[in-house]
Design a protein around this motif. Structure first.
Motif, short mmCIF file in Angstrom:
data_model
loop_
_atom_site.label_atom_id
_atom_site.label_comp_id
_atom_site.label_asym_id
_atom_site.label_seq_id
_atom_site.Cartn_x
_atom_site.Cartn_y
_atom_site.Cartn_z
N ILE A 215 -9.48 47.32 16.34
CA ILE A 215 -8.85 47.94 15.50
C ILE A 215 -9.38 48.07 14.09
O ILE A 215 -10.29 47.54 13.16
N GLU A 390 -0.20 40.99 11.14
CA GLU A 390 -0.75 41.30 11.83
C GLU A 390 0.13 41.57 12.97
O GLU A 390 -0.06 42.89 14.01
N PHE A 394 0.10 45.65 14.13
CA PHE A 394 -0.77 45.40 15.90
C PHE A 394 0.15 44.23 16.64
O PHE A 394 -0.15 44.72 18.31
#
Ligand code: SF4
Length: 411
Positions: A215, A390, A394
């Motif tokens: 990512i 995070e 994500f």
């Protein structure tokens, strides 16, 4: 060089995931300031409604015991209902502690928050903030601002006062000055916190992965792509403080999830007055304080009232049980010969907490604080507040791997 600290000589704080001293509530991620090293993306429209906040507090209640709730963010004072949030935390049986940069705090606001039940404030003040009219001020020059907030709280009375500062490579040397300032105001400043700067490096040969896929970590608030020191250790900060205060002696700690001998939270408690420090409590004192509080109140202890902290002399009665208190009592009795007036002055207890956040291990693993006190809730789970972005970006915690290994593992 001072004696190296050994974790086996100190008390390992008994804080765990379900039973801790603190929990971390984020009613907003809006902030009225920019701080270097902040873990949160500033979103001016991110105030959570009161029903959501209540649900989060109820979830804490189901999943975790805690003595106090840090009401953080963003800056919680930007939330229009901050008084109601404080009242909600207090009604649910926890001590509400506001973590703020202080910009929006006025004497009127403070009075309203006290009425709502606020227990304490932790002011984040350091030289890498973009404070209006304070740009370019050194850590030492900022002591004046710290004093202003400490006095405001002292004038209101009965409220715990803490200051935290992020420590960078170029501000490490000013930590002893701030610790000395804290001693000069030991009657109104109860806790000092120093947090080593951390970030996720984009330029160090790591790949970042979620579910085995690479990512782009760049948009995350704590990602950096330039050379900056992200490895200041708690022990570096202790060594620096000892250049001015050689007797400085921590008593308790939390270890790292990857390293039992790392001091992720390192607690020191000193006893003294505005003019001198008589000594430091030892590990047994902290063990007694934590165990007794848990036995009597059902939670581990995080914050105490100014009223308790000024009773240092009564604490010396426990000296037969704690080597730190025994040494303090002896130094106090000897000191009275030179400073007999101290017999009529209060002996104050003040904490200095040093925090060493997430550490990158050479394997790419992250060593977190074992028994993290700053756990927050996210979609029904308890998660590290320092890595919330995070999950927001994500949907999962990111893992890191040295680039060559990540290539080999990539599908
Ligand atoms: S793990 Fe992260 S959120 Fe928890 S105490 Fe350490 S730095 Fe804070």
């Amino acid at each position: 060089m001072s004696e190296p600290l050994r974790h086996t000589d100190l008390y390992r704080l008994p804080w765990t995931l379900p039973d801790n001293a603190i929990s971390w509530l984020e009613p907003t991620s809006a902030c009225n300031l920019y701080c270097d090293g902040c873990y949160r993306k500033n979103d001016p429209k991110a105030h959570k409604p009161l029903e959501v906040i209540r649900k989060e507090l109820e979830m804490f209640g189901r999943l975790r015991k805690a003595d106090g709730v840090s009401i953080a963010g963003g800056d919680p004072l930007t939330h229009p209902d901050v008084e109601k949030i404080v009242a909600m935390v207090a009604e649910m049986g926890s001590k509400p502690i506001i973590n703020t940069n202080g910009l929006a705090l006025t004497p009127e606001k403070l009075r309203a928050l006290k009425k709502a039940g606020v227990y304490g404030f932790t002011f984040h003040i350091d030289s890498r903030q973009q404070r209006p009219h304070m740009k370019g001020k050194s850590e030492t020059e900022l002591n004046e601002l710290r004093y202003r907030y400490a006095s405001m709280l002292a004038d209101e009375g009965g409220i715990s006062c803490a200051f935290n500062a992020t420590v960078y490579e170029d501000t490490l040397s000013s930590v002893p000055e701030v610790v000395a300032w804290g001693q000069k105001h030991i009657d109104i400043v109860h806790i000092l916190v120093f947090i080593a700067f951390r970030a996720a490096p984009l330029h160090k040969g790591y790949d970042y992965l979620v579910g085995g896929r690479k990512i782009d970590m760049a948009p995350i608030a704590y990602a950096i792509d330039e050379e900056r020191k992200i490895s200041i250790m708690s022990t570096d900060i202790v060594d620096m403080i000892r250049t001015r205060e050689p007797r400085f002696q921590p008593c308790a700690y939390l270890n790292g999830t990857e390293r039992p001998d790392h001091f992720k939270w390192l607690l020191t408690m000193r006893l003294g007055n505005r003019d001198r420090i008589y000594g430091y409590v030892g590990p047994k004192f902290m063990e007694m304080a934590q165990s007794l509080h848990h036995l009597l109140r059902g939670t581990y202890l995080a914050y105490s009232t100014p009223n308790v902290l000024r009773r240092g002399r009564s604490m010396l009665l426990l000296s037969p049980l704690d080597r730190g208190l025994a040494a303090t009592a002896s130094s106090y009795l000897h000191g009275l010969r030179h400073h007999p007036g101290d017999l009529f002055r209060r002996l104050h207890l003040q904490s200095v907490m040093i925090i060493q956040p997430a550490d990158f291990m050479p394997s790419g693993a992250l060593s977190m604080c074992d028994g993290c006190p700053d756990i927050t809730v996210h979609e029904g789970k308890l998660v590290w507040s320092c890595r919330l972005e995070e999950l927001n970006d994500f949907g999962a915690m990111v893992t890191a791997a040295p680039r060559a290994r990540a290539d080999a593992a990539a599908p």
